[in-house]
Design a protein around this motif. Structure first.
Motif, PDB file in Angstrom:
ATOM      1  N   MET A   1      52.136 103.773  48.428  1.00  0.00           N
ATOM      2  CA  MET A   1      50.843 104.251  48.913  1.00  0.00           C
ATOM      3  C   MET A   1      50.293 103.318  49.979  1.00  0.00           C
ATOM      4  O   MET A   1      50.226 102.102  49.774  1.00  0.00           O
ATOM      5  N   LYS A   2      49.947 103.881  51.130  1.00  0.00           N
ATOM      6  CA  LYS A   2      49.296 103.076  52.158  1.00  0.00           C
ATOM      7  C   LYS A   2      47.889 102.729  51.701  1.00  0.00           C
ATOM      8  O   LYS A   2      47.119 103.597  51.296  1.00  0.00           O
ATOM      9  N   LEU A   3      47.550 101.450  51.767  1.00  0.00           N
ATOM     10  CA  LEU A   3      46.264 101.009  51.243  1.00  0.00           C
ATOM     11  C   LEU A   3      45.133 101.316  52.222  1.00  0.00           C
ATOM     12  O   LEU A   3      45.323 101.266  53.444  1.00  0.00           O
ATOM     13  N   PRO A   4      43.939 101.620  51.714  1.00  0.00           N
ATOM     14  CA  PRO A   4      42.793 101.892  52.588  1.00  0.00           C
ATOM     15  C   PRO A   4      42.230 100.603  53.172  1.00  0.00           C
ATOM     16  O   PRO A   4      42.638  99.498  52.800  1.00  0.00           O
ATOM     17  N   GLN A   5      41.277 100.734  54.086  1.00  0.00           N
ATOM     18  CA  GLN A   5      40.566  99.573  54.632  1.00  0.00           C
ATOM     19  C   GLN A   5      39.199  99.388  53.988  1.00  0.00           C
ATOM     20  O   GLN A   5      38.716  98.266  53.866  1.00  0.00           O
ATOM     21  N   VAL A   6      38.590 100.504  53.596  1.00  0.00           N
ATOM     22  CA  VAL A   6      37.233 100.478  53.061  1.00  0.00           C
ATOM     23  C   VAL A   6      37.211 101.161  51.711  1.00  0.00           C
ATOM     24  O   VAL A   6      37.783 102.243  51.537  1.00  0.00           O
ATOM     25  N   LEU A   7      36.553 100.535  50.744  1.00  0.00           N
ATOM     26  CA  LEU A   7      36.323 101.147  49.446  1.00  0.00           C
ATOM     27  C   LEU A   7      34.837 101.458  49.340  1.00  0.00           C
ATOM     28  O   LEU A   7      33.993 100.554  49.446  1.00  0.00           O
ATOM     29  N   ALA A   8      34.522 102.736  49.141  1.00  0.00           N
ATOM     30  CA  ALA A   8      33.131 103.167  48.986  1.00  0.00           C
ATOM     31  C   ALA A   8      32.937 103.592  47.531  1.00  0.00           C
ATOM     32  O   ALA A   8      33.739 104.357  46.996  1.00  0.00           O
ATOM     33  N   PHE A   9      31.888 103.095  46.903  1.00  0.00           N
ATOM     34  CA  PHE A   9      31.705 103.277  45.470  1.00  0.00           C
ATOM     35  C   PHE A   9      30.503 104.145  45.150  1.00  0.00           C
ATOM     36  O   PHE A   9      29.376 103.880  45.604  1.00  0.00           O
ATOM     37  N   ASP A  10      30.746 105.185  44.352  1.00  0.00           N
ATOM     38  CA  ASP A  10      29.638 105.800  43.651  1.00  0.00           C
ATOM     39  C   ASP A  10      29.041 104.711  42.751  1.00  0.00           C
ATOM     40  O   ASP A  10      29.758 103.807  42.313  1.00  0.00           O
ATOM     41  N   VAL A  11      27.747 104.792  42.478  1.00  0.00           N
ATOM     42  CA  VAL A  11      27.103 103.696  41.738  1.00  0.00           C
ATOM     43  C   VAL A  11      26.660 104.110  40.336  1.00  0.00           C
ATOM     44  O   VAL A  11      27.080 103.514  39.346  1.00  0.00           O
ATOM     45  N   PHE A  12      25.817 105.144  40.214  1.00  0.00           N
ATOM     46  CA  PHE A  12      25.297 105.548  38.907  1.00  0.00           C
ATOM     47  C   PHE A  12      26.437 106.054  38.023  1.00  0.00           C
ATOM     48  O   PHE A  12      27.059 107.074  38.310  1.00  0.00           O
ATOM     49  N   GLY A  13      26.724 105.319  36.965  1.00  0.00           N
ATOM     50  CA  GLY A  13      27.794 105.717  36.053  1.00  0.00           C
ATOM     51  C   GLY A  13      29.116 105.069  36.361  1.00  0.00           C
ATOM     52  O   GLY A  13      29.890 104.780  35.450  1.00  0.00           O
ATOM     53  N   THR A  14      29.390 104.809  37.632  1.00  0.00           N
ATOM     54  CA  THR A  14      30.660 104.199  38.027  1.00  0.00           C
ATOM     55  C   THR A  14      30.570 102.681  38.001  1.00  0.00           C
ATOM     56  O   THR A  14      31.436 102.004  37.432  1.00  0.00           O
ATOM     57  N   VAL A  15      29.529 102.138  38.618  1.00  0.00           N
ATOM     58  CA  VAL A  15      29.349 100.682  38.698  1.00  0.00           C
ATOM     59  C   VAL A  15      28.305 100.193  37.699  1.00  0.00           C
ATOM     60  O   VAL A  15      28.418  99.096  37.157  1.00  0.00           O
ATOM     61  N   VAL A  16      27.286 101.007  37.443  1.00  0.00           N
ATOM     62  CA  VAL A  16      26.225 100.614  36.516  1.00  0.00           C
ATOM     63  C   VAL A  16      26.085 101.631  35.389  1.00  0.00           C
ATOM     64  O   VAL A  16      26.408 102.808  35.538  1.00  0.00           O
ATOM     65  N   ASP A  17      25.578 101.135  34.258  1.00  0.00           N
ATOM     66  CA  ASP A  17      25.404 101.926  33.040  1.00  0.00           C
ATOM     67  C   ASP A  17      23.991 102.503  33.020  1.00  0.00           C
ATOM     68  O   ASP A  17      23.077 101.923  32.439  1.00  0.00           O
ATOM     69  N   TRP A  18      23.808 103.656  33.662  1.00  0.00           N
ATOM     70  CA  TRP A  18      22.463 104.229  33.732  1.00  0.00           C
ATOM     71  C   TRP A  18      21.960 104.635  32.351  1.00  0.00           C
ATOM     72  O   TRP A  18      20.798 104.401  32.017  1.00  0.00           O
ATOM     73  N   HIS A  19      22.817 105.235  31.536  1.00  0.00           N
ATOM     74  CA  HIS A  19      22.360 105.746  30.249  1.00  0.00           C
ATOM     75  C   HIS A  19      21.896 104.622  29.331  1.00  0.00           C
ATOM     76  O   HIS A  19      20.775 104.656  28.794  1.00  0.00           O
ATOM     77  N   GLY A  20      22.744 103.645  29.127  1.00  0.00           N
ATOM     78  CA  GLY A  20      22.384 102.552  28.230  1.00  0.00           C
ATOM     79  C   GLY A  20      21.159 101.794  28.706  1.00  0.00           C
ATOM     80  O   GLY A  20      20.293 101.418  27.904  1.00  0.00           O
ATOM     81  N   SER A  21      21.064 101.597  30.012  1.00  0.00           N
ATOM     82  CA  SER A  21      19.940 100.847  30.572  1.00  0.00           C
ATOM     83  C   SER A  21      18.625 101.600  30.397  1.00  0.00           C
ATOM     84  O   SER A  21      17.609 101.035  29.973  1.00  0.00           O
ATOM     85  N   ILE A  22      18.620 102.889  30.731  1.00  0.00           N
ATOM     86  CA  ILE A  22      17.397 103.689  30.605  1.00  0.00           C
ATOM     87  C   ILE A  22      17.009 103.837  29.137  1.00  0.00           C
ATOM     88  O   ILE A  22      15.833 103.691  28.767  1.00  0.00           O
ATOM     89  N   ALA A  23      17.973 104.117  28.282  1.00  0.00           N
ATOM     90  CA  ALA A  23      17.677 104.287  26.850  1.00  0.00           C
ATOM     91  C   ALA A  23      17.062 103.020  26.272  1.00  0.00           C
ATOM     92  O   ALA A  23      16.088 103.089  25.493  1.00  0.00           O
ATOM     93  N   ARG A  24      17.585 101.854  26.647  1.00  0.00           N
ATOM     94  CA  ARG A  24      17.040 100.594  26.132  1.00  0.00           C
ATOM     95  C   ARG A  24      15.604 100.383  26.602  1.00  0.00           C
ATOM     96  O   ARG A  24      14.743  99.941  25.835  1.00  0.00           O
ATOM     97  N   GLU A  25      15.333 100.675  27.865  1.00  0.00           N
ATOM     98  CA  GLU A  25      13.968 100.485  28.380  1.00  0.00           C
ATOM     99  C   GLU A  25      12.990 101.424  27.690  1.00  0.00           C
ATOM    100  O   GLU A  25      11.866 101.043  27.358  1.00  0.00           O
ATOM    101  N   VAL A  26      13.391 102.673  27.496  1.00  0.00           N
ATOM    102  CA  VAL A  26      12.516 103.645  26.831  1.00  0.00           C
ATOM    103  C   VAL A  26      12.251 103.218  25.393  1.00  0.00           C
ATOM    104  O   VAL A  26      11.109 103.234  24.923  1.00  0.00           O
TER     105      VAL A  26
END
Length: 231
Positions: A1-26
């Motif tokens: 596989m030819k490797l890419p030059q740029v990695l673009a990341f979805d954030v909510f759910g992919t990089v950060v735990d939105w569910h656990g974080s919001i549930a804890r704050e609530v």
């Protein structure tokens, strides 16, 4: 596989735990509701709210403002009437304070050693910057739907990454935990990497993370992705 030059990341759910974080704050606010249920209901309003922008019913509206519209409706639905404006603003900004998954910072740091890494999130710039500062996310560049004034899966978002970095679409790889996001990116010529996040919706609602056709890479987490991409 030819490797890419740029990695673009979805954030909510992919990089950060939105569910656990919001549930804890609530739960910590003692609102008398189940944090798990409230977090799921808040997130459930996300796509319909963005669709109002995509359809033209609403003009361009930041995710912070869409989150607040959803929140005000949820507080009525859950019978929470005692929060003043300051408390509502603080709760709405919980989306700025989402915790990274345990592997995220280490994985991103390794990937950054070889690739240009950026966010590609529907979250607005202020939200993403505050989140990155708090969580230590080592982006080379923060890109948002706000930059392109279009919400994913509009092609302007995926092709916009290639334009920003001056590369061909096939030299960009979208990294996400959502197959619909990845399919939209592939339709624009991007490479794709799926990351398993079985607990995205919390331990009471495990997600199917089985491999699906089409992705260039399937990784169990971001550290494993770094291994696969030779970092």
């Amino acid at each position: 596989m030819k490797l890419p030059q740029v990695l673009a990341f979805d954030v909510f759910g992919t990089v950060v735990d939105w569910h656990g974080s919001i549930a804890r704050e609530v739960d910590a606010m003692g609102l008398g509701v189940d944090g798990d249920e409230f977090a799921l209901a808040w997130r459930a309003g996300y796509q319909p709210a963005m669709q109002r922008v995509r359809s033209g019913e609403l003009g361009w509206t930041l995710i912070d403002d869409l989150h607040r519209m959803i929140l005000d409706d949820l507080l009525r639905r859950f019978g929470i009437h005692h929060l003043d404006e300051a408390a509502r603003q603080h709760l709405n900004r919980a989306w700025h304070r989402l915790d990274p998954w345990p592997d995220s910072v280490a994985g991103l740091t390794r990937l950054k050693s070889r690739y240009m890494i950026c966010s590609l999130s529907n979250g607005n710039l202020g939200l993403l910057a505050a989140m990155a500062k708090r969580a230590g996310l080592p982006w080379d560049c923060i890109l948002s739907a706000e930059v392109f004034r279009a919400y994913k899966p509009d092609p302007a978002t995926y092709l916009g990454v290639a334009k920003v970095f001056g590369v061909a679409p096939q030299e960009v790889m979208l990294v996400a935990a959502h197959h619909d996001d990845l399919a939209a990116a592939r339709a624009c010529g991007l490479r794709t990497a799926y990351v398993e996040r079985p607990l995205e919706f919390g331990p009471r609602h495990p997600k199917d993370v089985s491999p699906q056709p089409g992705c260039d890479v399937h990784a169990t987490d971001l550290v494993a992705l770094a291994d696969l991409l030779r970092c």
